[in-house]
Design an enzyme around this catalytic site. Structure first.
Site, PDB file in Angstrom:
ATOM      1  N   ARG A  29       1.899   0.702   6.702  1.00  0.00           N
ATOM      2  CA  ARG A  29       1.202  -0.578   6.827  1.00  0.00           C
ATOM      3  C   ARG A  29       0.221  -0.770   5.681  1.00  0.00           C
ATOM      4  O   ARG A  29      -0.480   0.171   5.283  1.00  0.00           O
ATOM      5  CB  ARG A  29       0.453  -0.664   8.159  1.00  0.00           C
ATOM      6  N   ASP A  30       0.200  -2.016   5.153  1.00  0.00           N
ATOM      7  CA  ASP A  30      -0.760  -2.370   4.107  1.00  0.00           C
ATOM      8  C   ASP A  30      -2.171  -2.342   4.698  1.00  0.00           C
ATOM      9  O   ASP A  30      -2.389  -2.827   5.814  1.00  0.00           O
ATOM     10  CB  ASP A  30      -0.428  -3.776   3.568  1.00  0.00           C
ATOM     11  N   ASN A  87       5.983  -7.404  -6.576  1.00  0.00           N
ATOM     12  CA  ASN A  87       5.108  -7.866  -7.647  1.00  0.00           C
ATOM     13  C   ASN A  87       5.306  -6.948  -8.846  1.00  0.00           C
ATOM     14  O   ASN A  87       5.300  -5.719  -8.690  1.00  0.00           O
ATOM     15  CB  ASN A  87       3.645  -7.822  -7.192  1.00  0.00           C
ATOM     16  N   VAL A  96      -0.924  -1.747  -7.850  1.00  0.00           N
ATOM     17  CA  VAL A  96      -0.642  -0.313  -7.693  1.00  0.00           C
ATOM     18  C   VAL A  96       0.681  -0.037  -8.402  1.00  0.00           C
ATOM     19  O   VAL A  96       1.714  -0.636  -8.071  1.00  0.00           O
ATOM     20  CB  VAL A  96      -0.558   0.097  -6.208  1.00  0.00           C
ATOM     21  N   HIS A 100       6.931  -0.884  -5.159  1.00  0.00           N
ATOM     22  CA  HIS A 100       6.893  -1.082  -3.704  1.00  0.00           C
ATOM     23  C   HIS A 100       7.418  -2.461  -3.343  1.00  0.00           C
ATOM     24  O   HIS A 100       7.243  -3.422  -4.092  1.00  0.00           O
ATOM     25  CB  HIS A 100       5.472  -0.900  -3.151  1.00  0.00           C
ATOM     26  N   HIS A 102       6.893  -5.419  -0.570  1.00  0.00           N
ATOM     27  CA  HIS A 102       6.040  -5.924   0.513  1.00  0.00           C
ATOM     28  C   HIS A 102       6.976  -6.547   1.546  1.00  0.00           C
ATOM     29  O   HIS A 102       7.775  -7.433   1.208  1.00  0.00           O
ATOM     30  CB  HIS A 102       5.109  -7.038   0.025  1.00  0.00           C
TER      31      HIS A 102
HETATM   32  P1  AMP Z   1       0.485  -4.992  -5.293  1.00  0.00           P
HETATM   33  O1  AMP Z   1      -0.660  -5.927  -5.558  1.00  0.00           O
HETATM   34  O2  AMP Z   1       1.816  -5.642  -5.192  1.00  0.00           O
HETATM   35  O3  AMP Z   1       0.480  -3.817  -6.265  1.00  0.00           O
HETATM   36  O4  AMP Z   1       0.233  -4.419  -3.846  1.00  0.00           O
HETATM   37  C1  AMP Z   1      -0.605  -3.351  -3.576  1.00  0.00           C
HETATM   38  C2  AMP Z   1      -0.906  -3.390  -2.096  1.00  0.00           C
HETATM   39  O5  AMP Z   1      -1.314  -2.105  -1.709  1.00  0.00           O
HETATM   40  C3  AMP Z   1      -2.010  -4.354  -1.684  1.00  0.00           C
HETATM   41  O6  AMP Z   1      -1.483  -5.282  -0.741  1.00  0.00           O
HETATM   42  C4  AMP Z   1      -3.058  -3.440  -1.060  1.00  0.00           C
HETATM   43  O7  AMP Z   1      -3.697  -4.025   0.057  1.00  0.00           O
HETATM   44  C5  AMP Z   1      -2.258  -2.226  -0.674  1.00  0.00           C
HETATM   45  N1  AMP Z   1      -2.936  -0.945  -0.624  1.00  0.00           N
HETATM   46  C6  AMP Z   1      -3.779  -0.419  -1.532  1.00  0.00           C
HETATM   47  N2  AMP Z   1      -4.164   0.811  -1.163  1.00  0.00           N
HETATM   48  C7  AMP Z   1      -3.526   1.079   0.005  1.00  0.00           C
HETATM   49  C8  AMP Z   1      -3.507   2.200   0.885  1.00  0.00           C
HETATM   50  N3  AMP Z   1      -4.212   3.319   0.647  1.00  0.00           N
HETATM   51  N4  AMP Z   1      -2.733   2.129   2.001  1.00  0.00           N
HETATM   52  C9  AMP Z   1      -2.030   1.014   2.273  1.00  0.00           C
HETATM   53  N5  AMP Z   1      -2.015  -0.076   1.476  1.00  0.00           N
HETATM   54  C10 AMP Z   1      -2.745  -0.043   0.353  1.00  0.00           C
END
Ligand code: AMP
Length: 114
Positions: A29-30, A87, A96, A100, A102
């Site tokens: 989960r995000d 993304n 990140v 991944h 979403h």
């Molecule tokens: P992106 O912007 O596509 O790289 O998405 C990164 C996502 O990772 C964001 O929606 C964050 O809320 C989520 N995120 C960052 N750190 C964590 C974590 N430790 N556990 C779960 N989700 C995370």
């Protein structure tokens, strides 16, 4: 050693709310959910961005999507509908740098996204 927080989740170095895992894929989960269901689906293999996926990753990419569909069913959003988003890099909103998907669902989603 994994470079990113997602790499550390994949290896179990840091905790996450894991909803699915197998030998190649982890889904969790995000932490900042943008919909009632917001799950991130990652390969255990650290691929930085979609641009860095190579021909040998073809099967792995397929497994990510199949895992997303499995989680969507598990979450009860498969029939109603959901969205899968990747993304890529700064203009795509990637923060990140571990590839991944979403998986977003559980509410009506607008198009186009912001
Ligand atoms: P992106 O912007 O596509 O790289 O998405 C990164 C996502 O990772 C964001 O929606 C964050 O809320 C989520 N995120 C960052 N750190 C964590 C974590 N430790 N556990 C779960 N989700 C995370």
């Amino acid at each position: 050693m994994s470079e990113t927080i997602f790499g550390k989740i994949a290896t179990g170095e840091i905790p996450a709310d894991i909803v699915y895992e197998d030998e190649d894929v982890v889904a969790f989960r995000d932490v900042s959910p943008q919909a009632p269901t917001h799950v991130l689906v990652i390969p255990r293999k650290p691929i930085r961005t979609l641009n860095d996926a190579a021909p040998e990753d073809t099967q792995l990419l397929g497994r990510l999507f199949l895992a997303a569909a499995k989680v969507a069913a598990q979450e009860g959003v498969a029939e109603g509908g959901y969205r899968v988003v990747v993304n890529c890099n700064a203009a795509g909103g990637q923060t990140v740098f571990h590839l991944h998907l979403h998986l977003l669902g559980g509410r009506p989603l607008q198009w186009p996204p912001g």
